[in-house]
Write a protein that holds these residues in place. Sequence first.
Motif, PDB file in Angstrom:
ATOM      1  N   ARG A   1     -10.266  -9.903 -14.189  1.00 50.42           N
ATOM      2  CA  ARG A   1     -11.501  -9.379 -15.083  1.00 50.42           C
ATOM      3  C   ARG A   1     -11.539  -8.548 -15.887  1.00 50.42           C
ATOM      4  N   THR A   2     -10.757  -7.227 -15.211  1.00 48.11           N
ATOM      5  CA  THR A   2     -10.422  -6.639 -16.560  1.00 48.11           C
ATOM      6  C   THR A   2      -8.876  -5.935 -16.606  1.00 48.11           C
ATOM      7  N   ALA A   3      -8.099  -6.288 -17.557  1.00 49.79           N
ATOM      8  CA  ALA A   3      -6.925  -5.591 -18.008  1.00 49.79           C
ATOM      9  C   ALA A   3      -6.850  -4.009 -17.593  1.00 49.79           C
TER      10      ALA A   3
ATOM     11  N   ALA B   1      -8.615   6.397 -18.613  1.00 48.60           N
ATOM     12  CA  ALA B   1     -10.382   6.796 -18.756  1.00 48.60           C
ATOM     13  C   ALA B   1     -11.044   5.871 -17.338  1.00 48.60           C
ATOM     14  N   LYS B   2      -9.947   5.029 -17.408  1.00 57.54           N
ATOM     15  CA  LYS B   2     -10.082   4.401 -15.255  1.00 57.54           C
ATOM     16  C   LYS B   2      -9.037   4.829 -14.527  1.00 57.54           C
ATOM     17  N   ARG B   3      -8.931   5.094 -13.096  1.00 61.98           N
ATOM     18  CA  ARG B   3      -8.199   5.823 -12.878  1.00 61.98           C
ATOM     19  C   ARG B   3      -6.198   5.003 -12.655  1.00 61.98           C
TER      20      ARG B   3
ATOM     21  N   SER C   1      -5.928  -0.020  -9.156  1.00 69.20           N
ATOM     22  CA  SER C   1      -4.412   0.372  -7.941  1.00 69.20           C
ATOM     23  C   SER C   1      -3.568  -0.304  -7.429  1.00 69.20           C
ATOM     24  N   THR C   2      -5.044  -1.415  -6.442  1.00 62.29           N
ATOM     25  CA  THR C   2      -4.799  -1.270  -5.578  1.00 62.29           C
ATOM     26  C   THR C   2      -4.293  -2.549  -5.618  1.00 62.29           C
ATOM     27  N   GLY C   3      -4.956  -4.038  -6.443  1.00 63.42           N
ATOM     28  CA  GLY C   3      -4.477  -5.250  -6.818  1.00 63.42           C
ATOM     29  C   GLY C   3      -2.872  -4.711  -7.985  1.00 63.42           C
TER      30      GLY C   3
ATOM     31  N   ALA D   1       1.044  -0.845  -0.616  1.00 65.57           N
ATOM     32  CA  ALA D   1      -0.206   0.329   0.328  1.00 65.57           C
ATOM     33  C   ALA D   1       0.884   1.136   0.232  1.00 65.57           C
ATOM     34  N   ARG D   2       1.059   2.261  -0.885  1.00 62.24           N
ATOM     35  CA  ARG D   2       1.619   3.134  -1.232  1.00 62.24           C
ATOM     36  C   ARG D   2       0.516   4.307  -1.133  1.00 62.24           C
ATOM     37  N   CYS D   3       1.871   5.361  -1.935  1.00 58.08           N
ATOM     38  CA  CYS D   3       0.274   6.620  -2.452  1.00 58.08           C
ATOM     39  C   CYS D   3       0.841   6.548  -3.694  1.00 58.08           C
ATOM     40  N   ASP D   4       0.012   7.307  -4.667  1.00 55.45           N
ATOM     41  CA  ASP D   4       0.200   7.518  -6.296  1.00 55.45           C
ATOM     42  C   ASP D   4       0.468   8.459  -6.767  1.00 55.45           C
ATOM     43  N   SER D   5      -0.155   9.747  -5.073  1.00 56.29           N
ATOM     44  CA  SER D   5       0.620  11.254  -5.261  1.00 56.29           C
ATOM     45  C   SER D   5       1.612  11.550  -4.672  1.00 56.29           C
TER      46      SER D   5
HETATM   47  O1  N01 Z   1     -10.532  -0.841  -6.675  1.00 55.77           O
HETATM   48  P1  N01 Z   1     -10.971  -1.061  -7.879  1.00 55.77           P
HETATM   49  P2  N01 Z   1      -8.932  -0.091  -5.699  1.00 55.77           P
HETATM   50  N1  N01 Z   1     -14.959 -10.487  -9.898  1.00 55.77           N
HETATM   51  O2  N01 Z   1     -12.533  -0.893  -8.173  1.00 55.77           O
HETATM   52  C1  N01 Z   1     -12.488  -6.371  -9.758  1.00 55.77           C
HETATM   53  C2  N01 Z   1      -7.754   4.348  -4.650  1.00 55.77           C
HETATM   54  N2  N01 Z   1      -6.531   3.683  -4.413  1.00 55.77           N
HETATM   55  O3  N01 Z   1      -8.533  -1.011  -4.996  1.00 55.77           O
HETATM   56  O4  N01 Z   1     -12.628  -3.874 -13.340  1.00 55.77           O
HETATM   57  C3  N01 Z   1     -13.718 -10.113 -10.234  1.00 55.77           C
HETATM   58  O5  N01 Z   1     -10.204   0.474  -9.248  1.00 55.77           O
HETATM   59  C4  N01 Z   1     -12.107  -4.884 -10.612  1.00 55.77           C
HETATM   60  O6  N01 Z   1     -12.322  -5.029 -12.636  1.00 55.77           O
HETATM   61  P3  N01 Z   1     -13.767  -4.931 -13.139  1.00 55.77           P
HETATM   62  C5  N01 Z   1      -7.478   4.373  -6.584  1.00 55.77           C
HETATM   63  O7  N01 Z   1      -8.720   5.948  -6.337  1.00 55.77           O
HETATM   64  C6  N01 Z   1      -5.275   5.351  -4.443  1.00 55.77           C
HETATM   65  O8  N01 Z   1      -7.937  -0.851  -7.557  1.00 55.77           O
HETATM   66  O9  N01 Z   1     -14.462  -4.369 -13.009  1.00 55.77           O
HETATM   67  N3  N01 Z   1     -13.161  -9.227 -10.164  1.00 55.77           N
HETATM   68  C7  N01 Z   1     -10.971  -4.376 -10.800  1.00 55.77           C
HETATM   69  O10 N01 Z   1     -10.015  -5.327 -11.761  1.00 55.77           O
HETATM   70  C8  N01 Z   1      -7.810   3.673  -6.822  1.00 55.77           C
HETATM   71  O11 N01 Z   1      -9.032   3.606  -8.644  1.00 55.77           O
HETATM   72  C9  N01 Z   1      -4.274   4.765  -3.572  1.00 55.77           C
HETATM   73  O12 N01 Z   1     -14.203  -5.848 -14.643  1.00 55.77           O
HETATM   74  C10 N01 Z   1     -13.974  -8.626  -9.412  1.00 55.77           C
HETATM   75  C11 N01 Z   1     -10.235  -4.428  -8.951  1.00 55.77           C
HETATM   76  O13 N01 Z   1     -11.516  -5.517  -9.102  1.00 55.77           O
HETATM   77  C12 N01 Z   1      -9.241   3.640  -6.074  1.00 55.77           C
HETATM   78  O14 N01 Z   1      -8.676   3.553  -5.063  1.00 55.77           O
HETATM   79  C13 N01 Z   1      -3.729   3.255  -4.499  1.00 55.77           C
HETATM   80  C14 N01 Z   1     -14.524  -8.017  -8.837  1.00 55.77           C
HETATM   81  C15 N01 Z   1     -10.943  -3.008  -8.238  1.00 55.77           C
HETATM   82  O15 N01 Z   1     -10.094  -2.050  -8.606  1.00 55.77           O
HETATM   83  C16 N01 Z   1      -9.703   2.058  -6.223  1.00 55.77           C
HETATM   84  O16 N01 Z   1      -9.277   1.255  -6.696  1.00 55.77           O
HETATM   85  C17 N01 Z   1      -4.370   2.038  -4.077  1.00 55.77           C
HETATM   86  C18 N01 Z   1     -15.996  -9.192  -8.724  1.00 55.77           C
HETATM   87  N4  N01 Z   1     -16.770  -9.722  -8.576  1.00 55.77           N
HETATM   88  C19 N01 Z   1      -6.094   2.425  -4.517  1.00 55.77           C
HETATM   89  N5  N01 Z   1     -15.563  -7.145  -8.273  1.00 55.77           N
HETATM   90  C20 N01 Z   1      -3.276   5.261  -3.598  1.00 55.77           C
HETATM   91  O17 N01 Z   1      -1.884   5.324  -4.217  1.00 55.77           O
HETATM   92  C21 N01 Z   1     -14.106  -6.685  -8.985  1.00 55.77           C
HETATM   93  N6  N01 Z   1     -13.540  -6.772  -9.022  1.00 55.77           N
HETATM   94  C22 N01 Z   1      -3.811   7.189  -3.164  1.00 55.77           C
END
Ligand code: N01
Length: 539
Positions: free
Chosen positions: A212-214, A330-332, A191-193, A58-62
Amino acid sequence: MKDTQPNTRHLDAIIVGAGLSGMYQLLSLRDKLGMNVKVFEAAAGVGGTWHHNRYPGARCDSESHSYMFYFSKELVQSWEWTERYPQQPEIQRYMDHVADFFNLRPDMVFNTRVNAADYDEASKLWRVHTSDGQSWSATYLITAVGCLSSANVPAIEGLDSFQGQWAHTSAWPAEGIDFKGKRVGVVGTGSTGIQAIPVIAAQAGHLTVFQRTANYSIPARNAPLTEEFKHYVKENAEDIRQLMNETTNAHCFRIDPRSALEVSEQERNAVYEAAWAKGGLQFRATFGDLLKDKTANDTAAEFIKTKIRQVVKDPQTAALLSDIDHPFAAKRPPIDSHYFETFNRDNVSLVDIRSHPIERITAAGIQTTQAQYDLDVIVFATGFDAMTGSLLRMNISGRQGLPLKDAWAAGPRTYLGLQIPQFPNMFTITGPGSPSVLCNLPPQIEQHVNWITACIAYMRDNGISQIEADEQASDDWVQQVNEAANATLLPQAHHSWYLGANVPGKPRVFMPYAGGFARYRGICDEVAASQYRGFHLHR
Ligand code: N01
């Protein structure tokens, strides 16, 4: 108006949430306006989303020097980041430092959730009920609950039957998870994964990534900060702050106004190569039309897809990782530390759950429509019920008992992302309809808190007891939010959480304001200067 109900304690303002926004709002109302304020926070300490998001990697991306408050020169001088992108423990230390620096904790109530908040029209007070059984009344209710704080745990059949351990990244167990030698599955490649996968892979016996989505990702190129850079930040704080306030995304860099299509292919690729080598979110600032023109965007998208195919050795895995169905950014856009390289490890495999979805979770692991994957640990990096989830879960009711969930049945409706019609004297810091998640958040939080504080001071100085967003002004604002989004490629990411598309049943409405932070600031300033046009003010 003072409350006359027995067993109810009265406050001038109640703030919900002790992240960056709750802390600065408390400081502003308490120390600038001398108000009697309390912050209620469900967690055991300050930090908001960073308190819970303790997943590996877990890390900030700003960049760190943009991920801090600039409202206090003394605070800026009192803090030094160590890395270009700080890790969660360092961000948590910063949050604790802010709380201590301004002595905020005495006015915060931890381990206490707001269970309900109702507006009482007769007394013009908010009545707030907390999980410790207490009742409070307050003139103002200010939500500082963050945009990404309600976990989206997918309702997959059989999760209860899983015999191993599972966790969602945003509610990470305090004791951590030992992945050593284990068979681990990660669901989600946002971003998290993308942050967690390389770190988990380095510990696990075997890691299976369920995609699910590249997704696009740009190398972060994280590194320790030099003494020279730390000195630069302290010496140039005012310039840094001004730069962030003038930009579209409140970051410390400007977007190049040129079109990606006005330069030669050779020059364009040289620009992309330089941005790839530098790393970070600046990649999306390489040309001014990347988020406006699909043909321009395609050039950046193709550049990144080529990079993925160059990095990932197995052609089938490379093809799956680069088969991206939406425009770049288009996605973060995530940034990473060796994400694509991780798929070259012998202990990592990629499973395509777009073609073969997860059917159920079994006692032994994850079963897709194609195969069974036996696992010891499942990590859900599946994101959030973003922007509205935490507000809706709080059981807030406005005039005549109108539940927020009914007011927002068709999607969030706000004026400037700051107020909701029928919910007087309630403010939503970084609420839906504000730029919020499209921006680096600390400058946006400063702007919102300063606006709300100035508004409350104006009300006090002018004998105004109630402020409420006008219905028509809110409809017009929703329209502006839609128009701003439609002027970009952002709505073309159909699965995006910006649209609420990641949560089954959630109305599909583009929630953040995409017109840019600088423009949004101007609109808010102009509304305040016009004695709060679009709001009803009552004495
Ligand atoms: O969440 P996401 P995140 N079955 O919603 C998949 C911030 N952030 O936690 O794209 C299978 O972006 C989903 O697939 P799909 C940042 O703003 C900030 O990663 O819906 N898969 C996708 O791949 C970021 O944008 C920092 O098809 C499923 C993933 O899970 C926001 O948090 C660091 C599913 C979710 O991706 C969110 O990021 C990390 C299912 N039922 C995050 N449901 C900083 O550094 C979902 N998915 C500040």
